[in-house]
Design an enzyme around this catalytic site. Structure first.
Site, PDB file in Angstrom:
ATOM      1  N   LEU A   1     -24.652 -12.254 -40.429  1.00 18.72           N
ATOM      2  CA  LEU A   1     -25.083 -11.424 -41.556  1.00 18.72           C
ATOM      3  C   LEU A   1     -24.317 -11.907 -42.781  1.00 18.72           C
ATOM      4  O   LEU A   1     -23.158 -12.331 -42.670  1.00 18.72           O
ATOM      5  CB  LEU A   1     -24.761  -9.949 -41.300  1.00 18.72           C
ATOM      6  CG  LEU A   1     -25.551  -9.256 -40.180  1.00 18.72           C
ATOM      7  CD1 LEU A   1     -25.056  -7.823 -39.976  1.00 18.72           C
ATOM      8  CD2 LEU A   1     -27.040  -9.262 -40.481  1.00 18.72           C
ATOM      9  N   ASP A   2     -24.943 -11.803 -43.953  1.00 22.03           N
ATOM     10  CA  ASP A   2     -24.251 -12.166 -45.188  1.00 22.03           C
ATOM     11  C   ASP A   2     -23.037 -11.252 -45.388  1.00 22.03           C
ATOM     12  O   ASP A   2     -22.998 -10.137 -44.856  1.00 22.03           O
ATOM     13  CB  ASP A   2     -25.187 -12.010 -46.390  1.00 22.03           C
ATOM     14  CG  ASP A   2     -26.398 -12.914 -46.285  1.00 22.03           C
ATOM     15  OD1 ASP A   2     -26.296 -13.965 -45.625  1.00 22.03           O
ATOM     16  OD2 ASP A   2     -27.444 -12.562 -46.857  1.00 22.03           O
ATOM     17  N   HIS A   3     -22.112 -11.690 -46.216  1.00 22.50           N
ATOM     18  CA  HIS A   3     -20.892 -10.890 -46.374  1.00 22.50           C
ATOM     19  C   HIS A   3     -21.204  -9.492 -46.916  1.00 22.50           C
ATOM     20  O   HIS A   3     -20.531  -8.516 -46.604  1.00 22.50           O
ATOM     21  CB  HIS A   3     -19.875 -11.615 -47.278  1.00 22.50           C
ATOM     22  CG  HIS A   3     -20.146 -11.462 -48.737  1.00 22.50           C
ATOM     23  ND1 HIS A   3     -20.972 -12.319 -49.440  1.00 22.50           N
ATOM     24  CD2 HIS A   3     -19.745 -10.520 -49.620  1.00 22.50           C
ATOM     25  CE1 HIS A   3     -21.049 -11.918 -50.693  1.00 22.50           C
ATOM     26  NE2 HIS A   3     -20.319 -10.834 -50.827  1.00 22.50           N
TER      27      HIS A   3
END
Ligand code: URA
Length: 238
Positions: free
Chosen positions: A105-107
């Site tokens: 997942l993106d940050h």
């Protein structure tokens, strides 16, 4: 299961090097099934074995299957650059066991993240051919109507992708919140699809993988738990 010496068992569970595990045992920091054990050569059947290290109770697990409610501002990378890694939210034994996120997942994306040290499981779950459907809820920068939903369902063209990509499901919960199910897991896929459809993602949460719902796991942001066999069956759509 075949009996194993206690130092090997502890090492397999992430308590450090064999030497370090031997020291823990010889220092009297380990109990097995309620009894202190100070010989690292003592052998046990690891299956279901309960042991304590520094009074903390553990149960032997051949592999780890975890769900984490990922908060924003944590990176899935093993060598994070701008934010702490998600592994810092887990016991350090799991890092020793080389637990890894199943996909990334993106940050700034929150929600359901699976982690495991079982390479076959990670491969099966993240392989594009598996088509594991994932439900995201995006907060939109601009109020939207059915046109956005229709565009996502019809398919949008992403740079570097040869063919348009369609959402498996899209539904506006209200003008600024959309549910979207995708099966592919391409880089920044949901954000790029929303941008290609003329909107912008202000926040993103993953709330379901396969049939496993974040809401049913009872995890506050930053919390994790072991997946049991029912969770794993749900994950695979049972
Ligand atoms: N799609 C995105 O754009 N970001 C994620 O983190 C997951 C899916």
């Amino acid at each position: 299961m075949k009996k194993l010496s206690l130092d090997r068992i502890l090492q397999s569970q992430g308590f450090g090097t064999r030497k370090g595990c031997r020291a823990l045992i010889e220092d009297g920091d380990v109990t097995v099934a309620g009894n202190a054990v100070t010989s690292y050569k003592a052998e046990f059947d690891p299956e279901g074995l309960e042991f304590t290290v520094f009074d903390e109770l553990w149960i032997y697990r051949r592999h780890l299957y975890l769900a984490l409610n990922k908060p924003a501002n944590y990176e899935c990378s093993r060598k994070p650059s701008h934010h702490p890694g998600v592994h810092t939210l887990l016991p350090e034994q799991f890092t020793w066991r080389d637990v890894q996120p199943v996909g990334r997942l993106d940050h700034d994306t929150t929600g359901l993240l699976l982690l495991s040290d079982d390479g076959d499981f990670i491969h099966a779950q993240s392989h594009p051919k598996h088509h594991q459907p994932k439900l995201y809820v995006a907060t939109l920068a601009e109020a939207a109507d059915q046109t956005l939903v229709d565009a996502l369902l019809a398919g949008v063209k992403l740079i570097d992708e040869p063919a348009p990509i369609a959402a498996q499901h899209a539904l506006l919960r209200d003008p600024t919140h959309i549910e979207i199910v995708i099966a592919e897991g391409k880089y920044h896929q949901v954000k790029r699809m929303l941008a290609a459809a003329g909107n912008h993602c202000a926040a993103l949460e993953r709330s379901r993988i396969g049939g496993l719902e974040l809401a049913g796991l009872g995890l506050a942001p930053g919390e994790w738990r072991y997946l049991d066999e029912h969770d794993l069956a749900r994950l695979n759509g049972a």
